[in-house]
Design a protein around this motif. Structure first.
Motif, PDB file in Angstrom:
ATOM      1  N   THR A 228      -4.637   4.588   2.090  1.00 47.99           N
ATOM      2  CA  THR A 228      -4.241   4.435   0.902  1.00 47.99           C
ATOM      3  C   THR A 228      -5.144   4.712  -0.402  1.00 47.99           C
ATOM      4  O   THR A 228      -4.892   5.348  -1.295  1.00 47.99           O
ATOM      5  N   PHE A 229      -6.163   4.125  -0.089  1.00 46.55           N
ATOM      6  CA  PHE A 229      -7.216   4.490  -1.113  1.00 46.55           C
ATOM      7  C   PHE A 229      -7.531   5.831  -0.984  1.00 46.55           C
ATOM      8  O   PHE A 229      -8.176   6.454  -2.219  1.00 46.55           O
ATOM      9  N   LEU A 230      -7.738   6.892  -0.020  1.00 49.59           N
ATOM     10  CA  LEU A 230      -7.891   8.057  -0.065  1.00 49.59           C
ATOM     11  C   LEU A 230      -6.820   8.697  -0.641  1.00 49.59           C
ATOM     12  O   LEU A 230      -7.164   9.593  -1.534  1.00 49.59           O
ATOM     13  N   LYS A 231      -5.634   8.191  -0.336  1.00 52.32           N
ATOM     14  CA  LYS A 231      -4.404   8.962  -1.154  1.00 52.32           C
ATOM     15  C   LYS A 231      -4.355   8.903  -2.527  1.00 52.32           C
ATOM     16  O   LYS A 231      -4.174   9.637  -3.414  1.00 52.32           O
TER      17      LYS A 231
ATOM     18  N   LYS B  90      -6.509   0.021 -11.329  1.00 55.09           N
ATOM     19  CA  LYS B  90      -7.679  -0.781 -11.033  1.00 55.09           C
ATOM     20  C   LYS B  90      -7.667  -2.166 -10.220  1.00 55.09           C
ATOM     21  O   LYS B  90      -8.302  -2.455  -9.431  1.00 55.09           O
ATOM     22  N   THR B  91      -6.303  -2.745 -10.768  1.00 52.72           N
ATOM     23  CA  THR B  91      -5.903  -3.946  -9.787  1.00 52.72           C
ATOM     24  C   THR B  91      -5.642  -3.635  -8.420  1.00 52.72           C
ATOM     25  O   THR B  91      -5.889  -4.178  -7.390  1.00 52.72           O
ATOM     26  N   VAL B  92      -4.878  -2.503  -8.297  1.00 54.97           N
ATOM     27  CA  VAL B  92      -4.555  -1.774  -7.005  1.00 54.97           C
ATOM     28  C   VAL B  92      -5.695  -1.790  -6.005  1.00 54.97           C
ATOM     29  O   VAL B  92      -5.623  -2.073  -4.965  1.00 54.97           O
ATOM     30  N   VAL B  93      -6.500  -1.023  -6.839  1.00 56.61           N
ATOM     31  CA  VAL B  93      -7.582  -0.602  -5.850  1.00 56.61           C
ATOM     32  C   VAL B  93      -8.606  -1.819  -5.613  1.00 56.61           C
ATOM     33  O   VAL B  93      -8.900  -1.721  -4.271  1.00 56.61           O
ATOM     34  N   LYS B  94      -8.667  -2.645  -6.193  1.00 56.69           N
ATOM     35  CA  LYS B  94      -9.612  -3.869  -5.957  1.00 56.69           C
ATOM     36  C   LYS B  94      -8.544  -4.702  -4.833  1.00 56.69           C
ATOM     37  O   LYS B  94      -9.240  -5.309  -3.915  1.00 56.69           O
ATOM     38  N   LYS B  95      -7.247  -4.810  -4.765  1.00 49.27           N
ATOM     39  CA  LYS B  95      -6.799  -5.262  -3.795  1.00 49.27           C
ATOM     40  C   LYS B  95      -6.714  -4.524  -2.489  1.00 49.27           C
ATOM     41  O   LYS B  95      -6.981  -5.212  -1.529  1.00 49.27           O
ATOM     42  N   LEU B  96      -6.936  -3.248  -2.535  1.00 45.77           N
ATOM     43  CA  LEU B  96      -7.083  -2.460  -1.474  1.00 45.77           C
ATOM     44  C   LEU B  96      -8.627  -2.711  -0.706  1.00 45.77           C
ATOM     45  O   LEU B  96      -8.596  -2.995   0.492  1.00 45.77           O
ATOM     46  N   LEU B  97      -9.418  -2.899  -1.672  1.00 45.05           N
ATOM     47  CA  LEU B  97     -10.867  -3.190  -1.329  1.00 45.05           C
ATOM     48  C   LEU B  97     -10.941  -4.648  -0.622  1.00 45.05           C
ATOM     49  O   LEU B  97     -11.615  -4.654   0.425  1.00 45.05           O
ATOM     50  N   GLU B  98      -9.913  -5.320  -1.120  1.00 41.97           N
ATOM     51  CA  GLU B  98     -10.032  -6.747  -0.133  1.00 41.97           C
ATOM     52  C   GLU B  98      -9.133  -6.643   0.812  1.00 41.97           C
ATOM     53  O   GLU B  98      -9.735  -7.379   2.057  1.00 41.97           O
ATOM     54  N   PHE B  99      -8.301  -5.924   1.162  1.00 43.84           N
ATOM     55  CA  PHE B  99      -7.757  -5.657   2.460  1.00 43.84           C
ATOM     56  C   PHE B  99      -8.575  -4.899   3.570  1.00 43.84           C
ATOM     57  O   PHE B  99      -8.318  -4.944   4.494  1.00 43.84           O
ATOM     58  N   MET B 100      -9.634  -4.282   2.732  1.00 36.76           N
ATOM     59  CA  MET B 100     -10.601  -3.671   3.725  1.00 36.76           C
ATOM     60  C   MET B 100     -11.466  -4.774   4.657  1.00 36.76           C
ATOM     61  O   MET B 100     -12.459  -4.318   5.390  1.00 36.76           O
TER      62      MET B 100
ATOM     63  N   MET C 160       0.898  -1.555  -0.163  1.00 36.21           N
ATOM     64  CA  MET C 160       0.147  -0.127   0.094  1.00 36.21           C
ATOM     65  C   MET C 160       1.072   1.121  -0.002  1.00 36.21           C
ATOM     66  O   MET C 160       0.733   2.211  -0.734  1.00 36.21           O
ATOM     67  N   TYR C 161       2.095   1.337   0.670  1.00 36.90           N
ATOM     68  CA  TYR C 161       2.829   2.489   0.945  1.00 36.90           C
ATOM     69  C   TYR C 161       3.478   2.543  -0.583  1.00 36.90           C
ATOM     70  O   TYR C 161       3.250   3.834  -1.066  1.00 36.90           O
ATOM     71  N   ILE C 162       3.901   1.701  -1.169  1.00 31.02           N
ATOM     72  CA  ILE C 162       4.601   1.633  -2.359  1.00 31.02           C
ATOM     73  C   ILE C 162       3.657   2.348  -3.424  1.00 31.02           C
ATOM     74  O   ILE C 162       4.079   3.197  -4.237  1.00 31.02           O
ATOM     75  N   VAL C 163       2.587   1.560  -3.711  1.00 34.54           N
ATOM     76  CA  VAL C 163       1.687   1.974  -4.867  1.00 34.54           C
ATOM     77  C   VAL C 163       1.236   3.318  -4.548  1.00 34.54           C
ATOM     78  O   VAL C 163       1.083   4.465  -5.762  1.00 34.54           O
TER      79      VAL C 163
END
Length: 301
Positions: free
Chosen positions: A127-130, A103-113, A85-88
């Motif tokens: 990270t989603f907000l950033k 889009k893949t990164v955002v989907k992964k963030l949603l999984e982490f939620m 999350m930090y890197i992306v």
């Protein structure tokens, strides 16, 4: 690391890749080593030529995603996920120019939620907000250009802006988040909506985003009309406060067009506040909703 990357970025990338390989095998696995490496990867954002940065970041993130799958134990997975999350979040230039990766990164963030390990949800929504602030324009575009289809022939074609899907999935994606985390999520959505140039479309986005919140508000007001005393209960006060906080976060990130949404609850807000004002001290706990310096409710003095 940063300055050497500017002068010898090819060698620097090679050294980083070698270290990542070592990390992946586990021979030097430790939280400190991983955190140091990922900080270094994030620190050189913007210092490499576009093509080199693209290759470098893809390898780094893919390796870390593989590491998430390989490592056992929630703590190990959480540390790796937090570093991803930090890197992306450090590479908005790359994300803006690579929609499918974004889009893949955002989907992964949603999984982490939906990951209950301490700290992961906070990192994912922050990270989603950033990303929403840095790349907001990408979420209101339908990404189905000829160039994108040629570059990714096996990817499904987008039929609408991704923001539509994110809004539809708000109840599902925020189901495990705390109220404060949900507020961060709503603020992120608001930044995406705020960059929509068409006011009518922007208004529709706001209405769809607030659909569940408005239904919750209508339910509370309905119960209060039947029995005003229920509004004095802590759970109702907290829910009302949460609703006002959602409106405030969206108003801040969406902008002036949000007044149209506010108008739908304005009169009822005054009525609810007046009811609490004269029946209990609960009104003191309600949040003032600040819209560009204007407050729709003032605290009891």
């Amino acid at each position: 690391f940063f300055f050497s990357s500017r002068r010898r970025h090819t060698r620097c990338s090679g050294v980083s890749w070698a270290r990542r390989c070592v990390q992946e095998t586990g021979t030097e696995w430790s939280f400190d080593n991983l955190n140091t490496l990922c900080w270094a990867i994030g620190s050189i954002a913007g210092s490499l030529p576009d093509l080199d940065e693209k290759q470098f970041l893809i390898i780094a993130v893919r390796t870390l995603l593989n590491l998430v799958e390989m490592k056992k134990g929630k703590e190990n997975k959480a540390v790796v996920a937090s570093n991803i999350m930090y890197i992306v979040g450090q590479y908005p230039r790359f994300l803006k120019s690579n929609w499918n990766f974004l889009k893949t990164v955002v989907k992964k963030l949603l999984e982490f939620m939906h990951e209950s390990f301490p700290g992961v949800m906070d990192m994912s929504v922050n990270t989603f907000l950033k990303i929403s602030k840095q790349c907001k324009e990408e979420f209101i575009i339908t990404h189905n250009s000829v160039e994108e289809r040629l570059a990714n022939p096996n990817k499904p074609i987008d039929q609408e802006p991704y923001l539509n899907e994110l809004i539809r999935r708000i109840p599902e994606e925020t189901s495990m988040l705390s109220p404060d985390q949900k507020l961060t999520f709503y603020e992120a959505i608001g930044h995406m909506i705020g960059c929509e140039p068409d006011d009518d479309r922007k208004t529709l986005y706001v209405e769809n985003t607030l659909n569940d919140i408005l239904n919750l508000w209508i339910s509370i007001v309905g119960e209060g009309n039947l029995n005003p005393d229920v509004l004095k209960e802590d759970q109702y006060v907290q829910t009302i406060q949460y609703i006002f906080q959602v409106y405030e976060r969206l108003a801040f990130s969406v902008g002036h067009i949000f007044f149209k949404a506010l108008a739908k609850i304005y009169i009822q807000s005054i009525q609810v506040y007046s009811c609490l004002l004269y029946t209990s001290d609960a009104a003191d706990d309600l949040l003032c909703v600040d819209l560009g310096g204007r407050r729709i409710i003032k605290k009891k003095k």
